[in-house]
Motif scaffolding. Structure first.
Motif, short mmCIF file in Angstrom:
data_model
loop_
_atom_site.label_atom_id
_atom_site.label_comp_id
_atom_site.label_asym_id
_atom_site.label_seq_id
_atom_site.Cartn_x
_atom_site.Cartn_y
_atom_site.Cartn_z
N HIS A 1 10.61 19.49 39.51
CA HIS A 1 11.17 19.04 38.32
C HIS A 1 10.65 19.92 37.01
CE1 HIS A 1 13.16 15.90 40.70
NE2 HIS A 1 12.10 15.16 41.02
N GLY A 2 9.41 19.88 36.84
CA GLY A 2 8.71 20.79 36.01
C GLY A 2 8.63 22.09 36.57
N TYR A 3 9.76 23.01 36.98
CA TYR A 3 9.82 24.08 37.62
C TYR A 3 8.96 25.28 37.05
CZ TYR A 3 13.28 25.19 34.35
OH TYR A 3 14.03 25.74 33.14
N MET A 4 8.53 26.24 38.10
CA MET A 4 7.87 27.57 37.76
C MET A 4 8.85 28.42 38.04
SD MET A 4 7.75 28.88 40.76
CE MET A 4 6.44 30.19 40.62
N TYR A 5 8.47 29.83 37.28
CA TYR A 5 9.25 31.11 37.67
C TYR A 5 8.26 32.10 37.67
CZ TYR A 5 8.67 30.94 32.41
OH TYR A 5 8.49 30.64 31.24
N ALA A 6 8.23 33.10 38.53
CA ALA A 6 7.37 34.27 38.73
C ALA A 6 7.92 35.50 39.10
CB ALA A 6 6.31 33.64 39.71
N GLN A 7 7.13 36.69 38.83
CA GLN A 7 7.43 37.69 39.51
C GLN A 7 6.04 38.47 39.91
OE1 GLN A 7 7.86 41.49 36.96
NE2 GLN A 7 9.29 40.05 35.44
N ARG A 8 6.52 39.51 40.56
CA ARG A 8 5.35 40.51 40.90
C ARG A 8 5.64 41.74 39.85
NH1 ARG A 8 4.44 45.02 43.80
NH2 ARG A 8 6.53 45.22 44.67
N THR A 9 4.85 42.14 39.24
CA THR A 9 4.89 43.20 38.02
C THR A 9 5.02 44.49 39.04
OG1 THR A 9 2.72 43.35 37.66
CG2 THR A 9 3.94 41.68 36.28
N VAL A 10 5.24 45.51 38.20
CA VAL A 10 5.31 46.85 38.91
C VAL A 10 3.99 47.37 38.93
CG1 VAL A 10 5.21 48.10 36.70
CG2 VAL A 10 6.38 49.08 38.54
N ASP A 11 2.86 46.73 38.39
CA ASP A 11 1.66 47.09 38.55
C ASP A 11 0.88 45.93 39.31
OD1 ASP A 11 1.50 45.43 36.52
OD2 ASP A 11 -0.09 46.29 35.49
N ASP A 12 1.47 45.33 40.22
CA ASP A 12 1.13 44.35 41.40
C ASP A 12 0.29 43.12 40.60
OD1 ASP A 12 2.13 45.75 43.41
OD2 ASP A 12 0.40 47.07 43.48
N ARG A 13 0.66 42.66 39.45
CA ARG A 13 0.24 41.41 39.01
C ARG A 13 1.06 40.25 39.49
NH1 ARG A 13 -3.06 42.54 34.09
NH2 ARG A 13 -3.01 44.84 33.83
N ILE A 14 0.70 38.96 39.22
CA ILE A 14 1.58 37.83 39.49
C ILE A 14 1.70 37.30 38.02
CG2 ILE A 14 1.97 35.34 40.02
CD1 ILE A 14 0.65 36.23 42.70
N ALA A 15 3.00 37.39 37.20
CA ALA A 15 3.33 36.67 36.15
C ALA A 15 3.94 35.32 36.46
CB ALA A 15 3.98 37.63 35.16
N LEU A 16 3.27 34.17 35.94
CA LEU A 16 3.94 33.00 36.45
C LEU A 16 4.17 32.06 35.18
CD1 LEU A 16 3.05 30.84 39.65
CD2 LEU A 16 2.97 29.73 37.24
N GLY A 17 5.08 31.50 35.01
CA GLY A 17 5.72 30.64 33.86
C GLY A 17 5.84 29.26 34.10
N GLY A 18 5.99 28.24 33.07
CA GLY A 18 6.51 27.05 33.22
C GLY A 18 6.57 26.21 31.76
N ARG A 19 6.75 25.15 31.98
CA ARG A 19 6.81 24.43 30.60
C ARG A 19 5.69 24.04 29.89
NH1 ARG A 19 10.86 26.53 30.78
NH2 ARG A 19 13.13 25.58 30.75
N GLY A 20 4.52 23.57 30.56
CA GLY A 20 3.51 23.18 29.79
C GLY A 20 3.73 22.06 28.95
N ILE A 21 3.47 21.97 27.34
CA ILE A 21 3.79 21.07 26.53
C ILE A 21 4.83 21.79 25.82
CG2 ILE A 21 2.89 20.26 24.06
CD1 ILE A 21 0.13 20.63 25.15
N PRO A 22 6.08 20.81 26.13
CA PRO A 22 7.51 21.46 25.99
C PRO A 22 7.78 21.58 24.48
CG PRO A 22 7.53 19.20 26.66
CD PRO A 22 5.85 19.66 26.77
N TYR A 23 7.41 20.80 23.45
CA TYR A 23 7.95 20.81 22.24
C TYR A 23 6.87 20.32 21.25
CZ TYR A 23 11.05 19.04 18.71
OH TYR A 23 11.65 18.59 17.45
N ARG A 24 7.00 20.88 20.07
CA ARG A 24 6.11 20.74 18.84
C ARG A 24 6.93 19.76 18.14
NH1 ARG A 24 4.68 25.85 20.48
NH2 ARG A 24 2.54 26.21 20.84
N TYR A 25 6.37 18.67 17.39
CA TYR A 25 6.84 17.75 16.55
C TYR A 25 7.49 18.72 15.27
CZ TYR A 25 7.58 13.62 13.85
OH TYR A 25 8.20 12.49 13.03
N GLY A 26 8.69 18.14 14.91
CA GLY A 26 9.42 18.59 13.88
C GLY A 26 9.88 20.21 14.11
#
Length: 464
Positions: A291-316
């Motif tokens: 439900h709090g999903y992740m997304y990733a890619q293998r970069t052209v120089d063989d890294r893993i770049a991985l993302g997700g929501r974390g702390i989703p929203y800052r007040y105001g």
């Protein structure tokens, strides 16, 4: 490069820009000017709109206004998924245009993936593009149920059997070995992209067509016929707001689209033995069914770049400071990377950053143009914007030029969405939603065996 135990670089816009260098800022607006079209926001939406407007009508005087530099926001910070995923609810689109309208939009999104690739090739933009498709992995029984339900859902909406292919655990492992994998789904309609390279190349292409981009110019107000900034006013019969997650910076727009935070980390280049153990030999993109999903890619120089929501929203609806994210988020994404790919345990995390994406109240994208006022907008991509911006830009260009096309008949054109609640209600709602999602994911990971009812409650809170 960070070594194990050292803190990664945090912010600096994104790793994508760190790898190529921040662009030299273009000049600011020199004062009051006149144009035929003024576009506020030089991210992908604004740039694509300008590109197609100028290609169709070269004599148009087009001005883009940008607070920082072209591609400063989500356009240069995203996960690099050039995918055909719809930005929003199919039911919401179908409510006004029926099932066929949704099918048309799905087809247009698939075509847009190839359109971006073709433009990049024709304009000589090297953005590390590789169309090896998209994998979604299920890592527990609840996720596996959602995988099969999702496959049936795609088929119900008319997907071709080759558009989404179910994979067994062993078939998934042949592509990418994710710890705990029970199976996956593969779609060919996705390409890996280095987003900063793509957006900078597109900005150069737009300038080459004769469009003027003024950077370091902060627009505070948009009215019919004008955009008011700290450097002067641009007067134009057509004014387009293309600010996505930064929409709240415009007077009167604070509650239009919520700026949702999404964060990423990237590893150091993987040693050959680590890459061999993971088996990620292609350029497939990777997501999951949490439900709090992740997304990733293998970069052209063989890294893993991985993302997700974390702390989703800052007040105001506050924004980040040039991409800096919270330590809690870095720790959470690092732990997820180690969990999914145990072979990376000794590979340092090199960089962390975040950005904002635009979320309408019904979580569904919109393209709109009022011919009477000359005001238009596009956005609300809810995290699926890399391809969607191209389709939105082409659609907005057709609307501005008065062309009646298949694009202008798509179901996201002219949608009206109610505004977000005032604070503190929207902060409480978003924080509650993601707290419930994280709880649901933990329960499912412990062997619940089916989708947690807690996740259904979270969906109802926010109207997803």
């Amino acid at each position: 490069m960070a070594s194990p135990g050292q803190q990664p670089v945090n912010g600096g816009v994104s790793f994508w820009y760190r790898s190529i260098g921040l662009p030299r800022p273009r000049p600011a607006l020199p004062g009051d000017v006149e144009a035929d079209v003024c576009i506020v926001g030089a991210g992908f939406t604004g740039l694509w709109t300008a590109y197609y407007l100028k290609r169709q009508q070269p004599d148009l005087r087009i001005v883009l206004l940008e607070k920082e530099f072209a591609g400063f926001g989500a356009s240069g910070r995203n996960g690099g998924w050039l995918s055909a995923e719809l930005a929003g609810s199919r039911d919401a689109y179908a409510a006004t245009h029926g099932k066929q309208g949704v099918v048309d939009l799905m087809r247009a999104m698939r075509d847009a993936v190839d359109e971006v690739i073709d433009v990049a090739k024709n304009e000589g933009i090297d953005a590390d593009i590789a169309k090896d498709g998209l994998l979604h992995v299920a890592r527990n029984q609840a996720q596996l149920q959602r995988l099969h339900a999702g496959l049936r859902h795609e088929q119900d909406w008319g997907a071709d059997p080759l558009d989404f292919v179910a994979l067994s655990r062993s078939e998934m492992d042949e592509r990418i070995r994710v710890a705990g994998s029970l199976g996956g789904i593969f779609s060919p309609h996705c390409a890996r992209v280095q987003p900063a390279k793509l957006v900078q190349g597109l900005a150069d292409a737009v300038v080459g067509l004769g469009v003027t981009i003024y950077e370091q110019t902060t627009v505070s107000r948009i009215d019919a016929g004008r955009a008011v900034s700290d450097r002067g006013t641009v007067r134009a019969p057509t004014v387009l707001r293309c600010l996505e997650g930064f929409t709240g910076s415009i007077e009167g727009q604070k509650r239009s689209w919520l700026p949702m935070n999404s964060s990423m980390i990237v590893t150091a280049p993987l040693p050959p033995d680590v890459l061999d153990r993971i088996g990620w030999g292609g350029a497939e993109l990777l997501g999951d069914y949490a439900h709090g999903y992740m997304y990733a890619q293998r970069t052209v120089d063989d890294r893993i770049a991985l993302g997700g929501r974390g702390i989703p929203y800052r007040y105001g609806s506050r924004l980040d400071e040039r991409g800096a994210t919270q330590q809690w988020t870095i720790d959470a994404l690092t732990a997820l990377t180690r969990e999914m790919f145990p072979a990376t345990a000794d590979v340092p995390i090199d960089h962390a950053w975040c950005g904002v994406l635009g979320v309408p109240r019904d979580w569904t994208a919109t393209v709109d143009f009022d011919r009477g006022t000359g005001l238009g907008t596009a956005g609300g991509y809810v995290g699926s914007g890399l391809t969607t911006t191209n389709l939105a830009g082409r659609t907005l260009a057709d609307l501005v030029l008065g062309n009646q096309t298949e694009l202008t008949r798509l179901p996201w054109v002219g949608r009206r969405v109610r505004r977000w609640e005032p604070e503190p209600l929207r902060w409480l709602g978003v924080q509650s939603m993601y707290a419930l999602y994280r709880t649901a994911d933990r329960r499912e990971a412990r062997g619940l065996g089916h989708t947690s009812r807690i996740a259904s409650v979270a969906n109802k809170i926010t109207g997803r």
